[in-house]
Scaffold this motif. Structure first.
Motif, short mmCIF file in Angstrom:
data_model
loop_
_atom_site.label_atom_id
_atom_site.label_comp_id
_atom_site.label_asym_id
_atom_site.label_seq_id
_atom_site.Cartn_x
_atom_site.Cartn_y
_atom_site.Cartn_z
N GLU A 1 -6.28 -1.01 -3.10
CA GLU A 1 -7.79 -1.83 -2.86
C GLU A 1 -7.18 -3.18 -2.73
OE1 GLU A 1 -11.88 -2.77 -4.68
OE2 GLU A 1 -10.32 -1.42 -5.89
N THR A 2 -6.39 -3.72 -3.23
CA THR A 2 -6.02 -5.24 -2.93
C THR A 2 -5.54 -5.45 -1.52
OG1 THR A 2 -5.89 -5.71 -5.43
CG2 THR A 2 -4.91 -7.24 -3.76
N ARG B 1 -7.78 -4.92 1.25
CA ARG B 1 -8.92 -6.19 1.34
C ARG B 1 -8.13 -7.37 2.06
NH1 ARG B 1 -9.54 -6.66 -3.50
NH2 ARG B 1 -8.29 -8.32 -4.12
N TYR C 1 0.92 -1.36 0.01
CA TYR C 1 -0.01 0.24 0.05
C TYR C 1 0.90 1.31 -0.01
CZ TYR C 1 -4.00 3.02 1.20
OH TYR C 1 -4.83 4.11 1.13
N ARG D 1 -5.75 0.09 -7.89
CA ARG D 1 -6.06 -1.62 -7.75
C ARG D 1 -5.06 -2.12 -6.69
NH1 ARG D 1 -6.21 -0.92 -13.28
NH2 ARG D 1 -4.28 -1.74 -13.57
#
Length: 271
Positions: free
Chosen positions: A240-241, A244, A214, A237
């Motif tokens: 976000e991954t 998550r 991140y 992306r």
């Protein structure tokens, strides 16, 4: 070989007893006296030191001594004259050395050699002395710097492809910082580092280092503020991954439902 001159230094402090301090005091006083004498050296002293260094063929060091003499006494004509003469010799040697290094296949070392010439020129300007670099210095400097930047970029790409990310990043940063990079060269360096950071983020995701992934992705937007839409989407992306995968959800029953807690801990703890 590519000489990336990157060094780190660490310092540690130890506590001494009063007796040890008393024992070292005479030596400390002598060192302090020597330092004061050095600091108080006259323009004439610096001129004499420069003459000695010049006689030994140490032109670069001699030029600095003459510059110091001029700095201390701008009316010292001999220091001005000798500074101009010896600085020209020092820079010519620097140019010859850089040419030899370039011919030997080490463009980065050649550029480093010319950086020493730049430092001398700055010192001469700082003391207000008039001096013009030898003919061809500026042209050789630009050409040598361009070759060094290209070599660093190639080296960085090679290390990137080998997944030696730290070495690659240092090379890209040095390419834009050390050798008077043009605007186009700086932009190319920023873009290369941004692409590298995205690769580092992907690698961190694969290793399960979500927080690191991140962070790397976030650095891309700080580095290239006018990034393309595709780059911004890729950063989104990755982050976000990472969020998550790195999010942990924990369900905790109210401890007030456990009788033992109420009885032993009291109502305050339960609340």
């Amino acid at each position: 070989s590519v000489g990336l001159s990157l060094q780190e230094a660490a310092y540690a402090h130890a506590r001494q007893s009063e007796r040890s301090v008393m024992h070292c005091r005479p030596l400390s006083l002598l060192l302090l006296a020597a330092a004061l004498l050095t600091a108080c050296a006259s323009a004439g002293d610096r001129l004499n030191e420069g003459m000695q260094l010049q006689a030994e063929g140490r032109y670069m060091e001699a030029a600095y001594r003459y510059a110091d003499a001029v700095d201390k006494d701008e009316t010292l004509t001999e220091a001005h004259e000798r500074l101009g003469t010896v600085a020209a010799s020092a820079l010519q040697r620097t140019m010859d050395s850089a040419e030899d290094l370039s011919g030997g296949g080490d463009p980065i070392a050649a550029a480093d050699a010319l950086l020493s010439g730049d430092r001398l020129l700055r010192r001469i300007r700082d003391v207000g002395a008039r001096f013009t670099a030898p003919q061809g210095y500026d042209t050789q400097r630009r050409e040598t710097f361009d070759r060094a930047i290209a070599a660093l970029m190639s080296y960085g790409e090679l290390q990137r492809d080998r997944s030696r990310f730290a070495d690659a990043r240092r090379a890209f940063i040095r390419a834009r910082n050390d050798f008077a990079a043009t605007r186009a060269q700086r932009e190319a360096s920023f873009n290369a580092e941004a692409d590298l950071l995205l690769r580092m983020a992907d690698a961190a995701l694969s290793d399960g280092a979500n927080r690191r992934a991140y962070g790397y992705a976030g650095e891309v937007l700080d580095l290239v503020r006018t990034s393309s839409r595709s780059t911004a989407d890729r950063v989104g992306r990755i982050q976000e991954t990472a969020l998550r995968r790195g999010t942990v959800r924990l369900a905790v029953l109210p401890i007030s439902t456990v009788a033992a807690v109420r009885e032993n801990g009291g109502s305050e703890l339960a609340i």
